[in-house]
Design a protein around this motif. Structure first.
Motif, PDB file in Angstrom:
ATOM      1  N   GLU A  83       1.231   6.209  -2.362  1.00 54.75           N
ATOM      2  CA  GLU A  83       0.304   5.438  -1.555  1.00 54.75           C
ATOM      3  C   GLU A  83      -0.894   5.010  -2.394  1.00 54.75           C
ATOM      4  OE1 GLU A  83      -0.965   7.959   1.634  1.00 54.75           O
ATOM      5  OE2 GLU A  83      -2.191   9.250   0.343  1.00 54.75           O
ATOM      6  N   ARG A  84      -1.599   3.980  -1.918  1.00 53.06           N
ATOM      7  CA  ARG A  84      -2.851   3.521  -2.515  1.00 53.06           C
ATOM      8  C   ARG A  84      -3.614   2.740  -1.445  1.00 53.06           C
ATOM      9  NH1 ARG A  84      -0.534  -1.214  -6.628  1.00 53.06           N
ATOM     10  NH2 ARG A  84       0.464  -2.490  -5.021  1.00 53.06           N
ATOM     11  N   ARG A  85      -4.901   2.563  -1.647  1.00 55.40           N
ATOM     12  CA  ARG A  85      -5.711   1.869  -0.647  1.00 55.40           C
ATOM     13  C   ARG A  85      -5.586   0.354  -0.745  1.00 55.40           C
ATOM     14  NH1 ARG A  85     -11.537   4.137  -1.699  1.00 55.40           N
ATOM     15  NH2 ARG A  85     -10.788   3.677  -3.813  1.00 55.40           N
ATOM     16  N   HIS A  86      -5.496  -0.161  -1.981  1.00 56.22           N
ATOM     17  CA  HIS A  86      -5.478  -1.609  -2.174  1.00 56.22           C
ATOM     18  C   HIS A  86      -4.484  -1.967  -3.272  1.00 56.22           C
ATOM     19  CE1 HIS A  86      -9.112  -1.845   0.250  1.00 56.22           C
ATOM     20  NE2 HIS A  86      -9.679  -0.935  -0.535  1.00 56.22           N
ATOM     21  N   LYS A 135       0.804  -1.222   0.000  1.00 55.94           N
ATOM     22  CA  LYS A 135       0.000   0.000   0.000  1.00 55.94           C
ATOM     23  C   LYS A 135       0.835   1.269   0.000  1.00 55.94           C
ATOM     24  CE  LYS A 135      -3.888  -2.162   2.412  1.00 55.94           C
ATOM     25  NZ  LYS A 135      -4.797  -2.092   3.592  1.00 55.94           N
ATOM     26  N   GLU A 162      -4.535  -1.069  -7.389  1.00 59.67           N
ATOM     27  CA  GLU A 162      -5.080   0.250  -7.691  1.00 59.67           C
ATOM     28  C   GLU A 162      -3.967   1.181  -8.164  1.00 59.67           C
ATOM     29  OE1 GLU A 162      -7.130   1.860  -4.359  1.00 59.67           O
ATOM     30  OE2 GLU A 162      -8.901   0.594  -4.627  1.00 59.67           O
TER      31      GLU A 162
END
Length: 700
Positions: free
Chosen positions: A223-226, A178, A229
């Motif tokens: 950054e990313r949530r999942h 993430k 993505e």
């Protein structure tokens, strides 16, 4: 070109910023602006390598006996990387590769795109994929208040924003998937499309300072949530960093402290301000990033009288950038600054996890027009770094560490591994072919054995910190590396750019971009390792170290690809794969590998040779599809594809799009990448020109 980028008497203080020596002289559609700013009009000047090395064909007859030496040892053996044996795909990964899409057993399936004409200002990706920009020139790194405004840029603000014209790129993902850190080179700048014409001498000088601040490198948190993505970058991330042409750096290795590196600003010869011309690079097994300082000569005025100055293309002419007007270091004719050019042309190591730690320039890896450096850990634990000198008729190099790699993630192991490039042995390559001289015709026609191949040796320049070249001290070997390589009879190559070992097999791949000077005038003609005169399209060489050992001093080699468009050039070669079933490819530049061990190639110069935009291509290296070139993406008009990063298991591919719309001007832009905002459509502003950017391609 627009007269905006030449002298304008109506604007006080306006001076010419461009001297387009290559206007009307470039090959095909190569931009004269690129020629000026990126390589200081290299093709306009005589070839710097005037050494009387033995022609390749003169030593070809010795190849057959050497070939017997390598027989049985040429196949790559398993390599140990961070304590893990790396060989062929295991059953689980092989099953995964077979299960994905339409990739013919590859780990990343896609339908190749058709070539895109050179006047198209778009990013083109395969059906079922989409792209988006991750970060652009001028995006703020530390404070959202540092809003990008090209009409009001200052050097101070640019040093806090993402730089210009990215080349090497990596996305280093943390275990949770993430968060990541992006590291990018920022190679060079283009006044004509970055700024409006200066209205005063004061404004012109500030524009010079801005371009200095736009060079160098950037480290940016993502950054990313999942997983899977798209990534977004983090303003104010803990590891965010800009490295510019003024950032303090350490010099280490055998030449550090040498009289050849001392200046009035640094009488110790151990510190230098800045890095520039940063082209390709590599990420080390211990997590640091290497950056190659390439065309440094274009930034300096120099006396141009010594053999070394001439060999590196330094001259008394006004520099391409004119930085000598704002920084005395860049006029090496001034007393006390004569050695300043010697402090550039190195491999720079940056630790992205430690933003307060000075970058290090490693003198043990030699001084040249470094495209980059890529490291692999050998079976004995010693590391080898492979490097190309990006100049016509220059050489291929390898460094082998004196000490060995320590596995593990402890701070102590990492600190030790960060010293591995400080001491060791430096080699230059000498190639031999195995075909009769008369069969190397210069057209690219295959010899009677059906391939261009042979053997080679790594000729020592420095062994464990001591000179291996008669008449050269070790400091001279490292500072004047080209002259040392001339003295030992290295093989003249067609612009060795990116050189990378395959982490699955250990075989090394050398992208030779092109060399239109081969076979012209008094220049060396075709050789088996460089088999075409007027080599416009370039080629890729595959090297197998003897016994699969990174420390080997002999190797086998063959040409994997002889690039070009098979529809118009009968003398192309794709490792034996049918030429009518490949995507046309020209001017290979950077290379990368995916999880299946396939080779990915980005190009630089295809619009001028085959008439299509540059792109990114995949090439299988094993099995029935070995040599099948397939185009994955195309970059916009007048742009170059740089720094490919292949996260195929995550469904992502990243590239740095460099110099889009290079031939435009402030009032007549040629590209509107990446946001495609046209002039006049922005509230309160007219900006609509190109912004070099890092993009991510994901499955739709």
């Amino acid at each position: 070109m627009s007269t905006q980028i030449h002298e304008d008497a109506s604007r006080p203080g306006r001076r010419p910023l461009l001297n387009l020596l290559m206007a009307g002289r470039t090959h095909g559609k190569r931009s004269p602006v690129t020629c000026l700013y990126k390589c200081d009009n290299a093709c306009f000047h005589p070839v710097p390598n005037t050494s009387d090395n033995p022609y390749f064909r003169d030593i070809a007859s010795a190849a057959l006996s050497r070939r017997a030496v390598l027989a049985g040892g040429a196949a790559a053996g398993a390599l140990v990387i961070a304590g893990t044996v790396v060989g062929g795909a295991d059953s689980a990964s092989a099953t995964t590769a077979q299960a994905v899409g339409k990739g013919g057993g590859r780990a990343f399936g896609f339908q190749p795109i058709a070539p895109v004409p050179a006047d198209v200002d778009e990013v083109t990706v395969p059906a079922g994929f989409r792209w988006h920009p991750v970060i652009r020139w001028g995006d703020p790194l530390f404070d959202p208040a540092d809003v990008f405004d090209p009409e009001r840029q200052t050097a101070e603000k640019q040093a806090r924003q993402f730089g210009y014209n990215n080349d090497y790129l990596d996305i280093i993902v943390e275990p949770n998937g993430k968060r990541a850190v992006l590291v990018a080179n920022q190679e060079y700048t283009n006044f004509g499309i970055m700024f409006p014409p200066a209205r005063s001498e004061e404004e012109r000088l500030e524009q010079l300072r801005v371009t200095k601040a736009a060079h160098g490198m950037a480290v940016v948190e993502l950054e990313r949530r999942h997983r899977g993505e798209p990534w977004t970058y983090v303003v104010g991330g803990r590891r965010n960093r800009r490295i510019t042409a003024d950032t303090p750096m350490a010099l280490d290795g055998p030449a550090a402290g040498s009289d050849l590196l001392r200046t009035v600003e640094d009488p110790t010869g151990r510190w230098v301000r800045g890095t520039l011309g940063n082209c390709a690079g590599g990420t080390t097994p211990w997590g640091t990033v290497l950056s190659g300082e390439e065309n440094f000569n274009g930034y300096f005025r120099s006396a141009g009288t010594s053999a070394s100055e001439r060999r590196y293309g330094l001259s008394p002419s006004e520099s391409s950038y004119g930085w000598e007007a704002v920084d005395p270091r860049f006029d090496a004719r001034r007393p006390g600054y004569e050695n300043e050019p010697n402090r550039f042309g190195w491999i720079v190591e940056v630790d992205p996890d430690h933003p307060d730690e000075p970058p290090v320039k490693h003198t043990a890896l030699g001084r040249m027009k470094h495209e980059g450096a890529n490291v692999i850990v050998g079976r004995t634990g010693h590391v080898a770094a492979y490097m190309g000198d990006d100049e016509r008729f220059d050489y291929l190099y390898k460094f082998v560490s004196k000490d060995t790699f320590r596995s593990g993630k402890s701070a102590k192991a990492r600190a030790h591994n960060k010293t591995l490039l400080s001491a060791g042995s430096l080699y230059v390559a000498r190639f031999s072919g195995d075909s009769p001289i008369e069969e190397i015709t210069g057209t690219g026609a295959l010899p009677s054995d059906g391939k261009f191949d042979g053997t080679g040796e790594w000729v020592p320049l420095m062994i464990d910190g001591a000179s291996a070249v008669p008449g050269f001290t070790v400091e001279e070997v490292l500072v004047h590396t080209r002259l040392a390589a001339d003295a030992v009879g290295a093989t003249k190559m067609d612009r060795c750019e990116d050189v990378e070992p395959n982490p699955r097999t250990g075989r090394v791949y050398v992208a030779c971009t092109n060399n239109t000077a081969r076979g012209t005038g008094s220049n060396e003609g075709a050789t088996e390792a460089n088999p075409r005169n007027d080599n416009r399209d370039g080629h890729v060489i595959e090297i197998t170290e003897a016994g699969g050992d990174a420390r080997a001093t002999t190797f086998g080699w063959s040409i994997l690809l002889l690039c070009g468009d098979p529809a118009t050039n009968a003398y192309t070669y794709f490792a034996g794969f049918p030429a009518d079933r490949v995507s046309p490819i020209s001017c290979p530049d950077n290379v990368a590998f995916d999880s299946a061990g396939d080779l990915w190639i980005s190009t630089d110069g295809a619009p001028g040779t085959i008439g299509y935009n540059d792109g990114l291509f995949r090439v299988p290296l094993e099995g029935p599809e070995r040599g099948r070139v397939q185009q994955f993406l195309s970059v916009p008009r007048e742009a170059e594809t740089c720094g490919p990063v292949i996260h195929d298991t995550d469904g992502s591919v990243f590239v740095a799009v460099q110099h889009p719309g290079e031939d435009g001007s402030w009032d007549a832009q040629h590209s509107f990448f990446p946001d495609y905002v046209t002039p006049g459509s922005l509230a309160g502003g007219k900006w609509g020109g190109p912004r070099p950017a890092v993009i991510q391609v994901t499955r739709a």
